[in-house]
Design a protein around this motif. Structure first.
Motif, short mmCIF file in Angstrom:
data_model
loop_
_atom_site.label_atom_id
_atom_site.label_comp_id
_atom_site.label_asym_id
_atom_site.label_seq_id
_atom_site.Cartn_x
_atom_site.Cartn_y
_atom_site.Cartn_z
N GLU A 123 -37.59 -68.34 -34.45
CA GLU A 123 -37.00 -66.15 -34.83
C GLU A 123 -35.74 -66.25 -33.79
OE1 GLU A 123 -37.56 -62.59 -35.21
OE2 GLU A 123 -39.27 -64.65 -36.02
N GLU A 124 -35.73 -66.78 -32.84
CA GLU A 124 -34.52 -66.77 -31.83
C GLU A 124 -33.43 -67.24 -32.37
OE1 GLU A 124 -33.75 -65.63 -27.40
OE2 GLU A 124 -35.95 -65.71 -28.48
N ILE A 125 -33.36 -67.95 -32.96
CA ILE A 125 -32.24 -68.63 -33.62
C ILE A 125 -31.28 -66.84 -34.43
CG2 ILE A 125 -32.44 -70.05 -35.39
CD1 ILE A 125 -29.41 -69.89 -33.70
N THR A 126 -32.47 -66.77 -34.91
CA THR A 126 -32.79 -65.48 -36.43
C THR A 126 -31.69 -64.37 -35.50
OG1 THR A 126 -33.97 -66.88 -38.40
CG2 THR A 126 -33.23 -63.86 -38.33
N THR A 127 -33.01 -64.23 -34.65
CA THR A 127 -31.82 -62.98 -33.39
C THR A 127 -30.46 -62.97 -32.84
OG1 THR A 127 -34.25 -62.72 -32.74
CG2 THR A 127 -32.82 -61.89 -31.43
N VAL A 128 -30.29 -63.84 -32.49
CA VAL A 128 -29.70 -64.53 -32.01
C VAL A 128 -27.93 -64.30 -33.74
CG1 VAL A 128 -27.40 -66.39 -31.26
CG2 VAL A 128 -29.72 -66.07 -29.91
N CYS A 129 -27.98 -65.03 -34.86
CA CYS A 129 -27.86 -64.63 -35.49
C CYS A 129 -27.30 -63.25 -36.29
CB CYS A 129 -28.09 -65.82 -36.93
SG CYS A 129 -27.07 -65.48 -38.42
N ASP A 130 -28.46 -62.49 -36.49
CA ASP A 130 -28.41 -61.04 -36.37
C ASP A 130 -27.82 -60.67 -35.51
OD1 ASP A 130 -29.44 -62.06 -39.16
OD2 ASP A 130 -31.71 -61.05 -38.44
N HIS A 131 -27.41 -60.74 -34.27
CA HIS A 131 -27.46 -60.28 -33.56
C HIS A 131 -26.35 -60.73 -32.30
CE1 HIS A 131 -30.18 -56.99 -34.77
NE2 HIS A 131 -31.46 -57.52 -34.71
N LEU A 132 -24.82 -61.40 -32.78
CA LEU A 132 -24.37 -62.71 -31.90
C LEU A 132 -23.69 -61.17 -30.69
CD1 LEU A 132 -23.60 -64.35 -31.41
CD2 LEU A 132 -21.54 -64.44 -33.31
N VAL A 134 -25.07 -58.95 -29.35
CA VAL A 134 -26.19 -59.05 -28.33
C VAL A 134 -25.92 -60.43 -27.36
CG1 VAL A 134 -28.48 -58.13 -27.80
CG2 VAL A 134 -26.83 -56.95 -28.87
N ALA A 135 -26.04 -61.04 -28.17
CA ALA A 135 -26.06 -62.96 -27.21
C ALA A 135 -25.14 -63.03 -26.74
CB ALA A 135 -26.51 -63.48 -28.35
N LEU A 136 -23.92 -62.48 -27.14
CA LEU A 136 -22.58 -62.62 -25.54
C LEU A 136 -22.61 -61.14 -24.68
CD1 LEU A 136 -20.65 -64.31 -28.86
CD2 LEU A 136 -21.93 -65.28 -26.65
N LEU A 137 -23.22 -60.55 -24.84
CA LEU A 137 -23.27 -59.52 -23.64
C LEU A 137 -23.12 -59.69 -22.48
CD1 LEU A 137 -23.42 -56.23 -24.52
CD2 LEU A 137 -26.10 -56.08 -24.21
#
Length: 159
Positions: A123-132, A134-137
């Motif tokens: 779930e976490e990696i899917t979120t990172v994949c879909d919202h890269l 935001v992950a790099l915010l």
């Protein structure tokens, strides 16, 4: 392109995303930065990175996979994984990017229904994949946003 022009060193030391970004090649960092952070049009990203627009998608997918693989590696560094969990965790970035065959996806899904920890990582990696972006915010916002708390005084006492 390295992290130093884009963020405060204290943020880089504290976020898994920043550390994963820092492990990438210069080309991968540039691609992700221009495409996912600055949201430049594909043609501009290709020109800035010295590649053709036709190969941009391939290079971008490779950069994303490298980021997610590094991110997962840093996230799970301290875990004592079982062999099966390690195999599943290693396959999660490829699953997110659609690079697994249907039988591989089915096998992965079977494991994810029985292993809560791997399901959470998926779930976490899917979120990172879909919202890269935001992950790099934290790379964009720096320490001000990192240290912000909801009890900031908007009107300091005058005295």
């Amino acid at each position: 392109m390295t992290l130093s022009p884009y963020l405060f060193p204290t943020v880089a030391a504290r976020t898994i995303s920043a550390r994963a970004y820092d492990t990438l090649t210069a080309e991968a960092r540039s691609l992700l930065w221009y495409h996912d952070i600055e949201r430049l049009p594909a043609q501009n990203v290709a020109e800035l990175c010295g590649i053709t627009a036709d190969t941009l998608c391939t290079h971008l997918a490779t950069a994303r996979e490298a980021f997610m693989t590094s991110w997962l590696g840093l996230l799970t560094q301290t875990m004592n994984d079982h062999t099966r969990c390690s195999t599943v965790i290693a396959a999660l970035p490829r699953r997110c990017l659609g690079r697994l065959t249907q039988p591989q996806c089915d096998d992965l899904d079977t494991h994810l229904t029985t292993c809560g920890r791997c399901a959470l990582l998926a779930e976490e990696i899917t979120t990172v994949c879909d919202h890269l972006g935001v992950a790099l915010l934290p790379l964009v916002l720096g320490t001000t946003a990192w240290n912000w708390t909801p009890h900031v005084t908007l009107h300091p006492h005058r005295g």
